[in-house]
Design a protein around this motif. Structure first.
Motif, PDB file in Angstrom:
ATOM      1  N   ALA A   3       0.840  -1.201   0.000  1.00  0.00           N
ATOM      2  CA  ALA A   3       0.000   0.000   0.000  1.00  0.00           C
ATOM      3  C   ALA A   3       0.873   1.248   0.000  1.00  0.00           C
ATOM      4  CB  ALA A   3      -0.909  -0.020   1.224  1.00  0.00           C
ATOM      5  N   LEU A   7       0.841   4.132  -2.861  1.00  0.00           N
ATOM      6  CA  LEU A   7       0.535   5.536  -2.582  1.00  0.00           C
ATOM      7  C   LEU A   7       1.594   6.466  -3.172  1.00  0.00           C
ATOM      8  CD1 LEU A   7      -0.787   5.378   1.072  1.00  0.00           C
ATOM      9  CD2 LEU A   7      -1.978   6.391  -0.860  1.00  0.00           C
ATOM     10  N   GLY A  78     -12.936  12.756  -0.849  1.00  0.00           N
ATOM     11  CA  GLY A  78     -13.295  11.764   0.156  1.00  0.00           C
ATOM     12  C   GLY A  78     -12.242  10.679   0.333  1.00  0.00           C
ATOM     13  N   GLY A  79     -11.134  10.788  -0.403  1.00  0.00           N
ATOM     14  CA  GLY A  79     -10.085   9.774  -0.299  1.00  0.00           C
ATOM     15  C   GLY A  79      -9.480   9.699   1.096  1.00  0.00           C
ATOM     16  N   GLU A  81     -10.955  10.122   4.007  1.00  0.00           N
ATOM     17  CA  GLU A  81     -11.814   9.283   4.844  1.00  0.00           C
ATOM     18  C   GLU A  81     -11.564   7.804   4.551  1.00  0.00           C
ATOM     19  OE1 GLU A  81     -13.033  12.114   3.549  1.00  0.00           O
ATOM     20  OE2 GLU A  81     -14.667  12.920   4.787  1.00  0.00           O
ATOM     21  N   LEU A  82     -11.452   7.488   3.263  1.00  0.00           N
ATOM     22  CA  LEU A  82     -11.269   6.079   2.894  1.00  0.00           C
ATOM     23  C   LEU A  82      -9.917   5.561   3.389  1.00  0.00           C
ATOM     24  CD1 LEU A  82     -12.807   5.877  -0.693  1.00  0.00           C
ATOM     25  CD2 LEU A  82     -13.838   5.380   1.519  1.00  0.00           C
ATOM     26  N   VAL A  83      -8.884   6.417   3.376  1.00  0.00           N
ATOM     27  CA  VAL A  83      -7.581   5.991   3.883  1.00  0.00           C
ATOM     28  C   VAL A  83      -7.689   5.694   5.378  1.00  0.00           C
ATOM     29  CG1 VAL A  83      -5.221   6.724   4.354  1.00  0.00           C
ATOM     30  CG2 VAL A  83      -6.249   7.207   2.141  1.00  0.00           C
ATOM     31  N   ILE A  84      -8.383   6.560   6.120  1.00  0.00           N
ATOM     32  CA  ILE A  84      -8.506   6.351   7.568  1.00  0.00           C
ATOM     33  C   ILE A  84      -9.278   5.062   7.847  1.00  0.00           C
ATOM     34  CG2 ILE A  84      -9.521   7.264   9.691  1.00  0.00           C
ATOM     35  CD1 ILE A  84      -8.927  10.053   8.674  1.00  0.00           C
ATOM     36  N   VAL A  85     -10.386   4.857   7.125  1.00  0.00           N
ATOM     37  CA  VAL A  85     -11.198   3.656   7.363  1.00  0.00           C
ATOM     38  C   VAL A  85     -10.423   2.402   6.957  1.00  0.00           C
ATOM     39  CG1 VAL A  85     -13.325   2.467   6.725  1.00  0.00           C
ATOM     40  CG2 VAL A  85     -13.368   4.912   7.139  1.00  0.00           C
ATOM     41  N   SER A  86      -9.527   2.531   5.984  1.00  0.00           N
ATOM     42  CA  SER A  86      -8.795   1.344   5.517  1.00  0.00           C
ATOM     43  C   SER A  86      -7.933   0.745   6.624  1.00  0.00           C
ATOM     44  CB  SER A  86      -7.910   1.703   4.322  1.00  0.00           C
ATOM     45  OG  SER A  86      -6.726   2.324   4.762  1.00  0.00           O
ATOM     46  N   GLY A  87      -7.578   1.556   7.631  1.00  0.00           N
ATOM     47  CA  GLY A  87      -6.753   1.042   8.712  1.00  0.00           C
ATOM     48  C   GLY A  87      -5.273   1.231   8.451  1.00  0.00           C
ATOM     49  N   GLU A  88      -4.918   1.775   7.269  1.00  0.00           N
ATOM     50  CA  GLU A  88      -3.522   2.097   6.982  1.00  0.00           C
ATOM     51  C   GLU A  88      -3.051   3.140   7.974  1.00  0.00           C
ATOM     52  OE1 GLU A  88      -1.501   0.879   4.739  1.00  0.00           O
ATOM     53  OE2 GLU A  88       0.095   2.363   4.670  1.00  0.00           O
ATOM     54  N   ARG A 218      -6.154  14.612  10.757  1.00  0.00           N
ATOM     55  CA  ARG A 218      -7.242  14.137  11.618  1.00  0.00           C
ATOM     56  C   ARG A 218      -8.019  15.302  12.217  1.00  0.00           C
ATOM     57  NH1 ARG A 218      -9.353   9.979  13.223  1.00  0.00           N
ATOM     58  NH2 ARG A 218      -8.596   7.941  12.604  1.00  0.00           N
TER      59      ARG A 218
END
Lengths: 222, 206
Positions: A3, A7, A78-79, A81-88, A218
């Motif tokens: 990942a 990136l 919105g990327g 948010e998706l990075v944070i939710v991904s757990g990375e 954040r």
């Protein structure tokens, strides 16, 4: 591909493609440095003396140009948010973006610097010293820039504010970078000590900037 | 009979949750519990705090009171998917390039075959090499669904998932939701529209 690597590749690709800004930064650098001889006049000794500083300041300013897009786009689409939710890990995300930023916005400028040094009447030794110090010091500029980009990600026209935030923090890198080049050309001045201090700044920023950038991103979400 | 690709048991619970934005209370005293195979629909008018609730559960907003607990045998950090207004599609990249990045980040399949298969499933097989800027609202939503297919994760947080989708798209979404529930996944969905799958629980926000 991990990942992290994905990136970095995405950051570089987004900067190089249409409207990405990497080319704008390079052209800005070429323009700024090439007008200096016109302003200073044909005093070759003076040009050779201020040349290293001119190149360093040119790199410093050019690397500010893409900062508003570095995380601004992630905020918009919105990327983030998706990075944070991904757990990375967020610091790793910021580090990847900063590395990609350096590859696309820093490295081409650094490689163009010795060519432009010729029109500033720099000696071969000075050209080598400038390139070496820029190679080791410009990653620090990308790291510090990433913090500025993260802090201003949610703001319209955040680029100018990012520049104002980033420039004072970049001053130590500039001071020791130029001091190292002067040390290499002028005999009594030391080269190694300022060069190593500048390298320390690069390492220092590579550790701290991702943490600060992650915290800023954040905070910006709340 | 358990499915082959069933998720380990998960349980999502919120206790006395409250959320504020800009000093204004959005909701308070919210409690719910959601287990694998269940679906909770959060309903309410615009501005009732449906999206804020989803963002709190996703860890994007911190609640002003209470907390969200996630019980699972698997990895806690990699348990969730979010499908919301921000689709994370970069306009300069193709659909495939966008999906590949999200698959890498979400630990899903990132090879061409898997991506093509997922896009076929959501009716976007022909658009794989199109730039994301060429997609319509509904097609962007479908690309988001393909992201969910590529990286199996037990908890789906869906924010107005049917918005922008046509009848065919809603049918695809319904099929995906039913399959996800059947394999032990949980769905938390915020909507004010009719859902293609009947929810197990409902939570009304005022």
């Amino acid at each position: 591909m991990s990942a992290f690597a994905a990136l970095i590749v995405q950051t570089v690709a987004a900067s190089i493609r249409a409207g990405g800004g990497a080319l704008t930064g390079l052209l800005f650098f070429l323009t700024v440095v090439s007008v200096i001889p016109f302003g200073v006049g044909p005093d070759l000794n003076l040009l050779a003396r201020i040349g290293p500083a001119v190149l360093w300041i040119g790199v410093l300013l050019s690397m500010l140009l893409g900062l508003d897009r570095l995380f601004g786009q992630d905020r918009e689409d919105g990327g983030l948010e998706l990075v944070i939710v991904s757990g990375e890990s967020m610091p790793l995300f910021v580090l990847a973006r900063a590395c990609g930023y350096w590859l696309a916005h820093g490295l081409p400028i650094v490689l163009a610097a010795p060519v432009l040094g010729l029109i500033l009447n720099l000696s071969p030794l000075a050209l080598g010293a400038v390139t070496l110090t820029l190679l080791a010091g410009s990653p620090a500029l990308a790291m510090i820039g990433a913090v500025g980009g993260a802090l201003t990600a949610g703001l319209a026209r955040g680029g100018m504010l990012a520049a104002i935030l980033v420039l004072p923090l970049s001053v130590p890198v500039l001071i020791f970078g130029v001091a190292a080049v002067n040390g290499a050309i002028a005999d009594p001045d030391p080269f190694l000590a300022p060069f190593l201090i500048m390298c320390a700044f690069t390492l220092f920023s590579a550790v701290l900037a991702p943490i600060a950038g992650a915290a800023a991103l954040r905070l910006g979400l709340d | 009979m358990p499915l082959e690709d069933a998720f380990p048991p998960v349980r999502l619970a919120a206790d006395d949750l409250a959320c504020e934005r800009g000093g204004r209370p959005i909701f308070h005293g919210l409690s719910f519990s959601l287990a694998g195979g269940e679906m909770l629909a959060v309903v309410g008018p615009n501005g009732a705090g449906k999206s804020s609730l989803l963002r709190v559960v996703a860890g994007l907003l911190s609640p002003s009171e209470g907390r969200v607990d996630l019980d699972t045998d698997g990895e806690r950090e990699t348990a969730m998917h979010l499908l919301a207004y921000g689709d994370g599609l970069r306009n300069v990249f193709t659909v495939k390039e966008n999906l590949r990045l999200w698959s890498r980040l979400y630990g899903g399949a990132a090879d061409d075959d898997a991506m093509h298969e997922a896009l076929e499933e959501v009716g976007l097989g022909h658009a794989m090499h199109l730039a994301a800027r060429a997609l319509s609202t509904g097609q962007r939503r479908r690309a988001g669904l393909a992201r969910l297919i590529l990286s199996p994760r037990p908890i789906w947080l869906l924010d107005e998932p049917t918005s922008g989708l046509d009848k065919d798209g809603e049918a695809i979404l319904g099929r995906m939701m039913a399959e996800h529930l059947a394999s032990g996944g949980a769905i938390l969905v915020a909507t004010h529209l009719q859902l293609p799958v009947a929810p197990t629980h409902r939570l009304e926000l005022q």
